[in-house]
Design a protein around this motif. Structure first.
Motif, PDB file in Angstrom:
ATOM      1  N   ILE A  75       0.894   3.039 -13.240  1.00  0.00           N
ATOM      2  CA  ILE A  75      -0.472   3.687 -13.542  1.00  0.00           C
ATOM      3  C   ILE A  75      -1.490   3.452 -12.243  1.00  0.00           C
ATOM      4  O   ILE A  75      -2.298   4.530 -11.934  1.00  0.00           O
ATOM      5  N   LYS A  76      -1.763   2.217 -12.076  1.00  0.00           N
ATOM      6  CA  LYS A  76      -2.445   1.744 -11.311  1.00  0.00           C
ATOM      7  C   LYS A  76      -2.434   2.477  -9.976  1.00  0.00           C
ATOM      8  O   LYS A  76      -3.180   2.698  -9.225  1.00  0.00           O
ATOM      9  N   GLU A  77      -1.266   2.514  -9.338  1.00  0.00           N
ATOM     10  CA  GLU A  77      -1.023   2.829  -8.162  1.00  0.00           C
ATOM     11  C   GLU A  77      -1.120   4.254  -8.005  1.00  0.00           C
ATOM     12  O   GLU A  77      -1.551   4.734  -6.968  1.00  0.00           O
ATOM     13  N   ALA A  78      -0.980   4.841  -8.958  1.00  0.00           N
ATOM     14  CA  ALA A  78      -1.078   6.361  -9.051  1.00  0.00           C
ATOM     15  C   ALA A  78      -2.518   6.658  -9.204  1.00  0.00           C
ATOM     16  O   ALA A  78      -2.873   7.644  -8.609  1.00  0.00           O
ATOM     17  N   THR A  79      -3.377   6.007  -9.830  1.00  0.00           N
ATOM     18  CA  THR A  79      -4.701   6.301  -9.967  1.00  0.00           C
ATOM     19  C   THR A  79      -5.526   5.920  -9.154  1.00  0.00           C
ATOM     20  O   THR A  79      -6.620   6.482  -8.966  1.00  0.00           O
ATOM     21  N   HIS A  80      -5.216   4.491  -8.703  1.00  0.00           N
ATOM     22  CA  HIS A  80      -6.137   3.783  -7.719  1.00  0.00           C
ATOM     23  C   HIS A  80      -5.502   3.692  -6.396  1.00  0.00           C
ATOM     24  O   HIS A  80      -6.506   3.793  -5.303  1.00  0.00           O
ATOM     25  N   GLY A  81      -4.433   3.934  -6.033  1.00  0.00           N
ATOM     26  CA  GLY A  81      -3.709   3.495  -4.830  1.00  0.00           C
ATOM     27  C   GLY A  81      -4.384   2.624  -3.798  1.00  0.00           C
ATOM     28  O   GLY A  81      -4.299   1.549  -4.076  1.00  0.00           O
ATOM     29  N   ASN A  82      -4.730   3.035  -2.631  1.00  0.00           N
ATOM     30  CA  ASN A  82      -5.313   2.342  -1.787  1.00  0.00           C
ATOM     31  C   ASN A  82      -6.316   1.490  -2.023  1.00  0.00           C
ATOM     32  O   ASN A  82      -6.993   0.860  -1.287  1.00  0.00           O
ATOM     33  N   GLU A  83      -7.178   1.889  -2.878  1.00  0.00           N
ATOM     34  CA  GLU A  83      -8.437   1.123  -3.382  1.00  0.00           C
ATOM     35  C   GLU A  83      -8.184  -0.241  -3.572  1.00  0.00           C
ATOM     36  O   GLU A  83      -9.090  -1.016  -3.489  1.00  0.00           O
ATOM     37  N   SER A  84      -7.007  -0.669  -4.268  1.00  0.00           N
ATOM     38  CA  SER A  84      -6.665  -1.981  -4.719  1.00  0.00           C
ATOM     39  C   SER A  84      -6.336  -2.834  -3.456  1.00  0.00           C
ATOM     40  O   SER A  84      -6.220  -4.157  -3.745  1.00  0.00           O
ATOM     41  N   GLN A 111       2.582  12.739 -10.342  1.00  0.00           N
ATOM     42  CA  GLN A 111       3.339  13.748 -10.966  1.00  0.00           C
ATOM     43  C   GLN A 111       4.189  12.870 -12.084  1.00  0.00           C
ATOM     44  O   GLN A 111       4.513  13.619 -13.016  1.00  0.00           O
ATOM     45  N   LEU A 112       4.654  12.048 -11.642  1.00  0.00           N
ATOM     46  CA  LEU A 112       5.692  11.138 -12.744  1.00  0.00           C
ATOM     47  C   LEU A 112       4.673  10.842 -13.974  1.00  0.00           C
ATOM     48  O   LEU A 112       5.288  11.164 -15.194  1.00  0.00           O
ATOM     49  N   ILE A 113       3.630  10.323 -13.852  1.00  0.00           N
ATOM     50  CA  ILE A 113       2.887   9.884 -15.152  1.00  0.00           C
ATOM     51  C   ILE A 113       2.390  11.215 -15.882  1.00  0.00           C
ATOM     52  O   ILE A 113       1.923  11.077 -17.142  1.00  0.00           O
ATOM     53  N   SER A 114       2.235  12.200 -15.520  1.00  0.00           N
ATOM     54  CA  SER A 114       1.774  13.178 -16.118  1.00  0.00           C
ATOM     55  C   SER A 114       2.969  14.353 -16.469  1.00  0.00           C
ATOM     56  O   SER A 114       2.620  15.159 -17.125  1.00  0.00           O
ATOM     57  N   SER A 115       4.124  13.685 -16.342  1.00  0.00           N
ATOM     58  CA  SER A 115       5.274  14.642 -16.786  1.00  0.00           C
ATOM     59  C   SER A 115       5.601  14.095 -18.271  1.00  0.00           C
ATOM     60  O   SER A 115       5.430  13.025 -18.573  1.00  0.00           O
ATOM     61  N   PRO A 116       6.281  14.971 -18.863  1.00  0.00           N
ATOM     62  CA  PRO A 116       6.746  14.850 -20.084  1.00  0.00           C
ATOM     63  C   PRO A 116       7.852  13.688 -20.175  1.00  0.00           C
ATOM     64  O   PRO A 116       8.023  12.730 -21.017  1.00  0.00           O
ATOM     65  N   GLN A 117       8.496  13.378 -18.755  1.00  0.00           N
ATOM     66  CA  GLN A 117       9.315  12.308 -18.726  1.00  0.00           C
ATOM     67  C   GLN A 117       8.871  10.948 -18.940  1.00  0.00           C
ATOM     68  O   GLN A 117       9.384  10.150 -19.447  1.00  0.00           O
ATOM     69  N   TRP A 118       7.632  10.910 -18.450  1.00  0.00           N
ATOM     70  CA  TRP A 118       6.895   9.459 -18.490  1.00  0.00           C
ATOM     71  C   TRP A 118       6.420   9.195 -19.765  1.00  0.00           C
ATOM     72  O   TRP A 118       6.764   7.973 -20.264  1.00  0.00           O
ATOM     73  N   ARG A 119       6.229  10.045 -20.792  1.00  0.00           N
ATOM     74  CA  ARG A 119       6.113   9.787 -22.233  1.00  0.00           C
ATOM     75  C   ARG A 119       7.195   9.333 -22.795  1.00  0.00           C
ATOM     76  O   ARG A 119       7.312   8.331 -23.520  1.00  0.00           O
ATOM     77  N   MET A 126       0.782  -1.140   0.009  1.00  0.00           N
ATOM     78  CA  MET A 126       0.082  -0.029   0.009  1.00  0.00           C
ATOM     79  C   MET A 126       1.009   1.327   0.074  1.00  0.00           C
ATOM     80  O   MET A 126       1.830   1.127   0.640  1.00  0.00           O
ATOM     81  N   ARG A 127       0.481   2.184  -0.727  1.00  0.00           N
ATOM     82  CA  ARG A 127       1.272   3.363  -1.072  1.00  0.00           C
ATOM     83  C   ARG A 127       0.880   4.526  -0.009  1.00  0.00           C
ATOM     84  O   ARG A 127      -0.509   4.503   0.126  1.00  0.00           O
ATOM     85  N   SER A 128       1.691   5.447   0.358  1.00  0.00           N
ATOM     86  CA  SER A 128       1.489   6.348   1.201  1.00  0.00           C
ATOM     87  C   SER A 128       0.791   7.566   0.199  1.00  0.00           C
ATOM     88  O   SER A 128       1.172   7.513  -0.950  1.00  0.00           O
ATOM     89  N   GLN A 129       0.046   8.350   0.667  1.00  0.00           N
ATOM     90  CA  GLN A 129      -0.518   9.449   0.033  1.00  0.00           C
ATOM     91  C   GLN A 129       0.618  10.264  -0.799  1.00  0.00           C
ATOM     92  O   GLN A 129       0.713  10.870  -1.906  1.00  0.00           O
ATOM     93  N   GLN A 130       1.798  10.614  -0.072  1.00  0.00           N
ATOM     94  CA  GLN A 130       2.926  11.389  -0.589  1.00  0.00           C
ATOM     95  C   GLN A 130       3.491  10.457  -1.692  1.00  0.00           C
ATOM     96  O   GLN A 130       3.751  10.828  -2.988  1.00  0.00           O
ATOM     97  N   GLU A 131       3.709   9.021  -1.861  1.00  0.00           N
ATOM     98  CA  GLU A 131       4.157   8.087  -2.893  1.00  0.00           C
ATOM     99  C   GLU A 131       3.178   8.268  -4.174  1.00  0.00           C
ATOM    100  O   GLU A 131       3.447   8.136  -5.323  1.00  0.00           O
ATOM    101  N   ARG A 132       1.869   8.152  -3.827  1.00  0.00           N
ATOM    102  CA  ARG A 132       0.894   8.396  -4.779  1.00  0.00           C
ATOM    103  C   ARG A 132       1.045   9.608  -5.394  1.00  0.00           C
ATOM    104  O   ARG A 132       0.857   9.614  -6.725  1.00  0.00           O
ATOM    105  N   ASN A 133       1.173  10.763  -4.753  1.00  0.00           N
ATOM    106  CA  ASN A 133       1.354  11.979  -5.492  1.00  0.00           C
ATOM    107  C   ASN A 133       2.461  12.022  -6.262  1.00  0.00           C
ATOM    108  O   ASN A 133       2.511  12.700  -7.395  1.00  0.00           O
ATOM    109  N   GLN A 134       3.552  11.267  -5.790  1.00  0.00           N
ATOM    110  CA  GLN A 134       4.748  11.437  -6.623  1.00  0.00           C
ATOM    111  C   GLN A 134       4.455  10.467  -7.818  1.00  0.00           C
ATOM    112  O   GLN A 134       4.882  10.897  -9.159  1.00  0.00           O
ATOM    113  N   LEU A 135       3.720   9.441  -7.873  1.00  0.00           N
ATOM    114  CA  LEU A 135       3.504   8.661  -8.981  1.00  0.00           C
ATOM    115  C   LEU A 135       2.559   9.557  -9.790  1.00  0.00           C
ATOM    116  O   LEU A 135       2.736   9.570 -11.209  1.00  0.00           O
TER     117      LEU A 135
END
Length: 78
Positions: free
Chosen positions: A68-77, A12-20, A1-10
Motif C-alpha cells: 500500500i505504501k509503495e502504491a500510494t507514496h512510491g518515490n516519496e519514501s 491497480q492491484l490494491i484497487s482490484s477486488p482481488q486485493w480485498r 525505489m519503484r518505477s512508475q510502471q510498478e507503482r501503477n501496477q500496485l
C-alpha cells in the motif's frame, strides 16, 4: 525505489477486488496463527512457537502495508 510502471501496477492491484480477497485470506491466516495453541512439550518449544507465529503475523502485515505504501507514496519514501 519503484518505477512508475510498478507503482501503477500496485495501484491497480490494491484497487482490484482481488486485493480485498487477498486481505481477507491474510486476516484469516493471522487470526489462525494467533488463535493456535502455542503450548508445546517444553518451555523452549512454547516460546519458539509463540515467537515464530508472531513473526509470521508481523511479516504478513508488513508486506500488505508495504504494498500500500509503495502504491500510494512510491518515490516519496526514498
Amino acid at each position: 525505489m519503484r518505477s512508475q510502471q510498478e507503482r501503477n501496477q500496485l495501484q491497480q492491484l490494491i484497487s482490484s477486488p482481488q486485493w480485498r480477497t487477498l486481505e481477507l485470506v491474510a486476516q484469516e491466516l493471522c487470526a489462525r496463527l494467533n488463535s493456535d495453541t502455542k503450548v508445546r512439550d517444553t518451555e523452549w518449544e512454547t516460546i519458539s512457537t509463540t515467537l515464530l507465529n508472531e513473526g509470521k503475523v508481523r511479516g504478513i502485515e508488513t508486506l500488505l502495508q508495504e504494498v500500500i505504501k509503495e502504491a500510494t507514496h512510491g518515490n516519496e519514501s526514498a
